[in-house]
Design a protein around this motif. Structure first.
Motif, PDB file in Angstrom:
ATOM      1  N   THR A   1       0.706  -1.174   0.020  1.00 36.17           N
ATOM      2  CA  THR A   1       0.100  -0.097  -0.116  1.00 36.17           C
ATOM      3  C   THR A   1       0.871   1.407  -0.049  1.00 36.17           C
ATOM      4  O   THR A   1       0.461   2.323  -0.262  1.00 36.17           O
ATOM      5  CB  THR A   1      -0.921  -0.015   1.112  1.00 36.17           C
ATOM      6  N   ASP A   2       2.185   1.001   0.358  1.00 37.24           N
ATOM      7  CA  ASP A   2       2.988   2.321   0.354  1.00 37.24           C
ATOM      8  C   ASP A   2       3.529   2.895  -0.979  1.00 37.24           C
ATOM      9  O   ASP A   2       4.315   3.884  -1.065  1.00 37.24           O
ATOM     10  CB  ASP A   2       4.177   2.246   1.368  1.00 37.24           C
ATOM     11  N   ILE A   3       3.350   1.836  -2.153  1.00 37.25           N
ATOM     12  CA  ILE A   3       3.973   2.324  -3.342  1.00 37.25           C
ATOM     13  C   ILE A   3       3.323   3.425  -4.000  1.00 37.25           C
ATOM     14  O   ILE A   3       3.921   4.509  -4.383  1.00 37.25           O
ATOM     15  CB  ILE A   3       3.829   1.061  -4.203  1.00 37.25           C
ATOM     16  N   ALA A   4       1.985   3.318  -4.076  1.00 34.91           N
ATOM     17  CA  ALA A   4       1.142   4.736  -4.751  1.00 34.91           C
ATOM     18  C   ALA A   4       1.326   5.858  -4.129  1.00 34.91           C
ATOM     19  O   ALA A   4       1.694   6.999  -4.565  1.00 34.91           O
ATOM     20  CB  ALA A   4      -0.220   4.455  -4.799  1.00 34.91           C
ATOM     21  N   PRO A   5       1.363   5.875  -2.622  1.00 31.76           N
ATOM     22  CA  PRO A   5       1.612   7.153  -2.014  1.00 31.76           C
ATOM     23  C   PRO A   5       3.030   7.913  -2.368  1.00 31.76           C
ATOM     24  O   PRO A   5       3.406   8.954  -2.445  1.00 31.76           O
ATOM     25  CB  PRO A   5       1.326   7.121  -0.489  1.00 31.76           C
ATOM     26  N   THR A   6       4.390   6.674  -2.420  1.00 29.70           N
ATOM     27  CA  THR A   6       5.458   7.117  -2.678  1.00 29.70           C
ATOM     28  C   THR A   6       5.527   7.878  -4.124  1.00 29.70           C
ATOM     29  O   THR A   6       6.236   9.034  -4.314  1.00 29.70           O
ATOM     30  CB  THR A   6       6.505   5.923  -2.499  1.00 29.70           C
ATOM     31  N   VAL A   7       4.794   7.070  -5.045  1.00 27.87           N
ATOM     32  CA  VAL A   7       5.017   7.569  -6.305  1.00 27.87           C
ATOM     33  C   VAL A   7       4.216   9.138  -6.240  1.00 27.87           C
ATOM     34  O   VAL A   7       5.032  10.131  -6.996  1.00 27.87           O
ATOM     35  CB  VAL A   7       4.441   6.904  -7.227  1.00 27.87           C
ATOM     36  N   ALA A   8       3.395   9.300  -5.599  1.00 30.71           N
ATOM     37  CA  ALA A   8       2.577  10.630  -5.552  1.00 30.71           C
ATOM     38  C   ALA A   8       3.435  11.513  -4.943  1.00 30.71           C
ATOM     39  O   ALA A   8       3.400  12.792  -5.418  1.00 30.71           O
ATOM     40  CB  ALA A   8       1.375  10.317  -4.619  1.00 30.71           C
ATOM     41  N   ALA A   9       4.151  11.140  -3.801  1.00 31.01           N
ATOM     42  CA  ALA A   9       5.128  12.190  -3.080  1.00 31.01           C
ATOM     43  C   ALA A   9       6.313  12.630  -4.197  1.00 31.01           C
ATOM     44  O   ALA A   9       6.728  13.874  -4.213  1.00 31.01           O
ATOM     45  CB  ALA A   9       5.685  11.638  -1.825  1.00 31.01           C
ATOM     46  N   LEU A  10       6.989  11.714  -5.032  1.00 30.51           N
ATOM     47  CA  LEU A  10       7.992  11.700  -5.818  1.00 30.51           C
ATOM     48  C   LEU A  10       7.543  12.797  -6.819  1.00 30.51           C
ATOM     49  O   LEU A  10       8.116  13.525  -7.361  1.00 30.51           O
ATOM     50  CB  LEU A  10       8.389  10.766  -6.147  1.00 30.51           C
ATOM     51  N   LEU A  11       6.235  12.588  -7.490  1.00 32.16           N
ATOM     52  CA  LEU A  11       5.640  13.356  -8.297  1.00 32.16           C
ATOM     53  C   LEU A  11       4.975  14.842  -7.911  1.00 32.16           C
ATOM     54  O   LEU A  11       4.768  15.651  -8.832  1.00 32.16           O
ATOM     55  CB  LEU A  11       4.600  12.662  -9.116  1.00 32.16           C
ATOM     56  N   ARG A  12       4.884  14.956  -6.620  1.00 35.43           N
ATOM     57  CA  ARG A  12       4.169  16.002  -6.022  1.00 35.43           C
ATOM     58  C   ARG A  12       2.669  16.105  -6.703  1.00 35.43           C
ATOM     59  O   ARG A  12       2.229  17.237  -7.027  1.00 35.43           O
ATOM     60  CB  ARG A  12       4.893  17.270  -6.434  1.00 35.43           C
ATOM     61  N   ILE A  13       1.918  15.009  -6.380  1.00 30.23           N
ATOM     62  CA  ILE A  13       0.566  14.924  -6.890  1.00 30.23           C
ATOM     63  C   ILE A  13      -0.351  14.382  -5.717  1.00 30.23           C
ATOM     64  O   ILE A  13       0.243  13.671  -4.894  1.00 30.23           O
ATOM     65  CB  ILE A  13       0.371  14.192  -8.234  1.00 30.23           C
ATOM     66  N   GLN A  14      -1.527  14.573  -5.728  1.00 34.87           N
ATOM     67  CA  GLN A  14      -2.442  13.905  -4.855  1.00 34.87           C
ATOM     68  C   GLN A  14      -2.340  12.362  -4.553  1.00 34.87           C
ATOM     69  O   GLN A  14      -2.124  11.887  -5.832  1.00 34.87           O
ATOM     70  CB  GLN A  14      -3.595  14.457  -5.117  1.00 34.87           C
ATOM     71  N   THR A  15      -2.351  11.772  -3.609  1.00 34.99           N
ATOM     72  CA  THR A  15      -2.504  10.306  -3.411  1.00 34.99           C
ATOM     73  C   THR A  15      -3.788  10.030  -3.878  1.00 34.99           C
ATOM     74  O   THR A  15      -4.785  10.646  -3.832  1.00 34.99           O
ATOM     75  CB  THR A  15      -1.801   9.947  -2.188  1.00 34.99           C
ATOM     76  N   PRO A  16      -3.953   8.687  -4.139  1.00 39.11           N
ATOM     77  CA  PRO A  16      -5.205   8.080  -4.714  1.00 39.11           C
ATOM     78  C   PRO A  16      -6.168   8.135  -3.544  1.00 39.11           C
ATOM     79  O   PRO A  16      -5.888   8.007  -2.353  1.00 39.11           O
ATOM     80  CB  PRO A  16      -4.748   6.635  -5.253  1.00 39.11           C
ATOM     81  N   ASN A  17      -7.405   8.348  -4.035  1.00 38.17           N
ATOM     82  CA  ASN A  17      -8.748   8.561  -3.054  1.00 38.17           C
ATOM     83  C   ASN A  17      -8.870   7.588  -1.943  1.00 38.17           C
ATOM     84  O   ASN A  17      -9.735   7.954  -1.075  1.00 38.17           O
ATOM     85  CB  ASN A  17      -9.758   9.115  -3.702  1.00 38.17           C
ATOM     86  N   ALA A  18      -8.283   6.287  -1.941  1.00 39.90           N
ATOM     87  CA  ALA A  18      -8.677   5.242  -1.010  1.00 39.90           C
ATOM     88  C   ALA A  18      -7.509   4.729  -0.532  1.00 39.90           C
ATOM     89  O   ALA A  18      -7.467   3.896   0.392  1.00 39.90           O
ATOM     90  CB  ALA A  18      -9.372   4.025  -1.509  1.00 39.90           C
ATOM     91  N   THR A  19      -6.093   5.632  -0.568  1.00 37.31           N
ATOM     92  CA  THR A  19      -4.765   5.331  -0.038  1.00 37.31           C
ATOM     93  C   THR A  19      -4.915   4.950   1.504  1.00 37.31           C
ATOM     94  O   THR A  19      -5.388   6.001   2.279  1.00 37.31           O
ATOM     95  CB  THR A  19      -3.982   6.229  -0.320  1.00 37.31           C
ATOM     96  N   ILE A  20      -4.421   3.963   1.818  1.00 35.55           N
ATOM     97  CA  ILE A  20      -3.951   3.813   3.323  1.00 35.55           C
ATOM     98  C   ILE A  20      -2.753   3.661   3.780  1.00 35.55           C
ATOM     99  O   ILE A  20      -2.385   3.690   4.765  1.00 35.55           O
ATOM    100  CB  ILE A  20      -4.841   2.811   3.930  1.00 35.55           C
ATOM    101  N   GLY A  21      -1.821   3.721   2.534  1.00 33.19           N
ATOM    102  CA  GLY A  21      -0.372   3.613   2.818  1.00 33.19           C
ATOM    103  C   GLY A  21       0.249   4.640   3.056  1.00 33.19           C
ATOM    104  O   GLY A  21      -0.166   5.705   3.357  1.00 33.19           O
ATOM    105  N   GLU A  22       1.595   4.790   3.462  1.00 32.91           N
ATOM    106  CA  GLU A  22       2.344   5.895   3.596  1.00 32.91           C
ATOM    107  C   GLU A  22       3.812   5.965   2.731  1.00 32.91           C
ATOM    108  O   GLU A  22       3.951   5.078   2.223  1.00 32.91           O
ATOM    109  CB  GLU A  22       2.868   5.773   5.201  1.00 32.91           C
ATOM    110  N   VAL A  23       4.095   7.194   2.787  1.00 29.75           N
ATOM    111  CA  VAL A  23       5.295   7.566   1.941  1.00 29.75           C
ATOM    112  C   VAL A  23       6.671   6.705   2.294  1.00 29.75           C
ATOM    113  O   VAL A  23       6.696   6.885   3.643  1.00 29.75           O
ATOM    114  CB  VAL A  23       5.504   8.885   1.922  1.00 29.75           C
ATOM    115  N   ILE A  24       7.343   6.079   1.541  1.00 25.35           N
ATOM    116  CA  ILE A  24       8.642   5.446   2.080  1.00 25.35           C
ATOM    117  C   ILE A  24       9.679   6.549   1.784  1.00 25.35           C
ATOM    118  O   ILE A  24       9.974   6.675   0.770  1.00 25.35           O
ATOM    119  CB  ILE A  24       8.795   4.433   1.184  1.00 25.35           C
TER     120      ILE A  24
END
Length: 543
Positions: free
Chosen positions: A515-538
């Protein structure tokens, strides 16, 4: 003089503000490439490493960042749920993809994860294209990138399996393409387009699967050098459909359902790499000044794993070939997109268990249970105990679905039925635990297992009773090949490698989750994390 200066400043100001806004994309990658290797156990990174080249997995480990302890945080660990989790940062409880299939009480049947009768196949006359992300409740990191660019970038999704392309591509992909057994070509659905792009038609016109099948499948190296695998001819291996279970595999002689057989050869991965290259060139991915997204899922690793098991020569040869082709693909991206201009992550949707007969052969405890047999036996016992037939609607994904209508119309005691089923399940030698899912908070379960069950529980879509296998037991009607789906580390421990843009070499041993993959990509790209994300940025990935 003062009035002239004011006028000049006004003209300059209006001119500046009238210019079209330019995007400063210097601090973002030109392309994100998401790679999912279906059924890749974490230990495959190292099990065959002595035979890997320097340009594939070893390059990712040498120049990239490896999260060594990445785990799936839910059950069941199946393909559709895994691909969805990677790209949503969420779990079945919120994204709605319960497995490859699940039981729908309203429809009174099993539902396939990407089925959609409202759309039509594009590129074939078969029904294999009647698919879309309709059943996916959440959006994906690919959707969020499209939103962040006001839909001006591109997302292209590719896999042999429909679910391996559709779910990563999300709801807004420009194109999702998967392989059709009917014609041996990549197809899509009217959810995305009304006709295949010319570049896809041209790619299909090459008939590469036929070319690959004519080559046959021989080992890359002398077969006696495959010391990390069991001997070639094992009774617990399945054959390739239309062939057998030993090398050399004469795939050129397969005539019946040959494209289904094609999936169980390493050439399925070869075809996927070639399709990905064609997409990069034809769609001009990474050339727009915006960040594009290419999702690729390699399905043949899963087909081969299911057929032969993780200790087979076929599995080892498949990964040695994949390593070579991965190295070539990275060089291709270096030349087409530019070294350091693309961000790539590589992971898996799940792992796999050792074959049960292999385990027993080496005095390791193991076994199989079949959902169909469990249902059949429970039906007989319940009818005898309560005098009513068909109390159970379905057994799937390690869950029991009760027939609510029959229980209500017969005025049966639901609590008594639940306890009866639980006690009968616990009599099976391979079942360690059985319980009512909605009583999860009150159960004495180990923390990690309780988390995985809770994350896999969906109040609208789950059954009433969950059962948990002992380690190295799995759901199957056969003792040949292998499968996956349980909580154990062999199914839940997956590789996670980051490479390219803004990634520094390194390794992380603390536990992180799929679950941490999508929010980490979002943080790297500086975009919003997906709308049901429960993961955290690595955070360590980019430090």
């Amino acid at each position: 003089m003062k009035s002239r200066l004011t006028l000049l400043l006004t003209i300059v100001s209006l001119t500046v503000f009238a210019q079209p806004a330019k995007i400063n994309n210097e601090n973002k990658p030109k392309l994100v490439v998401g790679v999912v290797v279906d059924q890749m156990r974490w230990d495959y990174l190292y099990r065959y490493s002595e035979r890997y080249g320097t340009d594939g997995f070893k390059r990712l480990l040498r120049e990239g960042f490896s999260c060594e302890n990445t785990f799936i945080p839910y059950t069941p660990t199946y393909t559709a749920a895994g691909h969805t989790c990677v790209y949503t940062g969420s779990v079945p409880s919120f994204h709605g993809i319960m497995g490859n299939s699940w039981y729908n009480k309203a429809l009174k049947r099993n539902v396939y994860c990407t089925e959609d009768d409202s759309v039509q196949t594009v590129g074939s006359t078969s029904s294999a294209g009647k698919m879309s992300p309709k059943n996916l409740w959440a959006n994906t990191i690919t959707d969020e990138l499209r939103l962040a660019t006001n839909f001006r970038n591109k997302t292209i999704a590719i896999a042999l399996k429909d679910r391996g392309a559709i779910l990563p591509g999300g709801h807004t992909a420009n194109g999702a393409y998967w392989f059709d057994n009917a014609n041996g070509q990549f197809i899509s659905s009217t959810f995305y387009m009304n006709s295949l792009p010319q570049w896809v038609q041209n790619f299909n016109a090459k008939h590469l699967p036929d070319t690959y099948l004519k080559q046959g499948w021989k080992t890359l190296y002398p077969i006696n050098t495959y010391v990390q695998s069991t001997e070639d001819n094992k009774s617990y291996e399945n054959p390739i459909p239309g062939e057998d279970n030993t090398f050399d595999h004469n795939t050129d002689a397969i005539t019946k359902n040959k494209y289904e057989s094609f999936r169980s050869t390493p050439y399925g991965n070869t075809l996927t790499f070639e399709m990905a290259k064609a997409a990069v060139e034809a769609e001009q991915l990474g050339k727009s000044g915006l960040t594009d997204f290419l999702t690729i899922s390699f399905s043949s690793t899963d087909y081969i794993g299911h057929a032969f098991g993780p200790n087979s020569i076929e599995a080892e040869d498949c990964y040695l070939r994949f390593d070579r082709e991965l190295g070539d693909f990275l060089k291709y991206l270096d030349s087409k997109v530019g070294k350091g201009n693309y961000l790539l992550f590589l992971t898996a949707d799940h792992g796999a268990a050792h074959n049960v007969e292999f385990s027993k052969e080496h005095k390791l405890p193991a076994g199989v249970l079949d959902d169909a047999d469990i249902k059949k036996n429970l039906d007989v016992l319940l009818e005898s105990a309560f005098g009513v037939k068909q109390i159970i609607a379905q057994v799937i994904n390690y869950q029991i679905y009760l027939n609510d209508e029959i229980i209500a119309s017969s005025k049966l005691n639901r609590a008594a039925i639940n306890q009866f089923i639980i006690q009968e399940l616990l009599k099976y030698p391979g079942i360690a635990k059985a319980f009512e899912i909605n009583q999860l908070n009150d159960l004495m379960l180990p923390g990690p297992l309780k988390m995985m069950v809770a994350n896999g529980y969906n109040q609208k879509l789950s059954g009433e009773i969950q059962f948990v296998f002992k380690p190295q037991w799995y759901d199957s009607w056969s003792t040949k090949g292998t499968t996956h789906g349980v909580w154990s580390p062999y199914d839940a421990h997956i590789p996670l490698l980051w490479f390219g843009w803004n990634i520094k070499p390194g390794k992380l041993n603390r536990k992180v989750y799929m679950t941490d993959i999508a929010p980490t990509v979002a943080a790297l790209l500086r975009i919003q994390t997906p709308n049901a994300t429960i993961g955290e940025v690595i955070e360590e990935v980019s430090k």
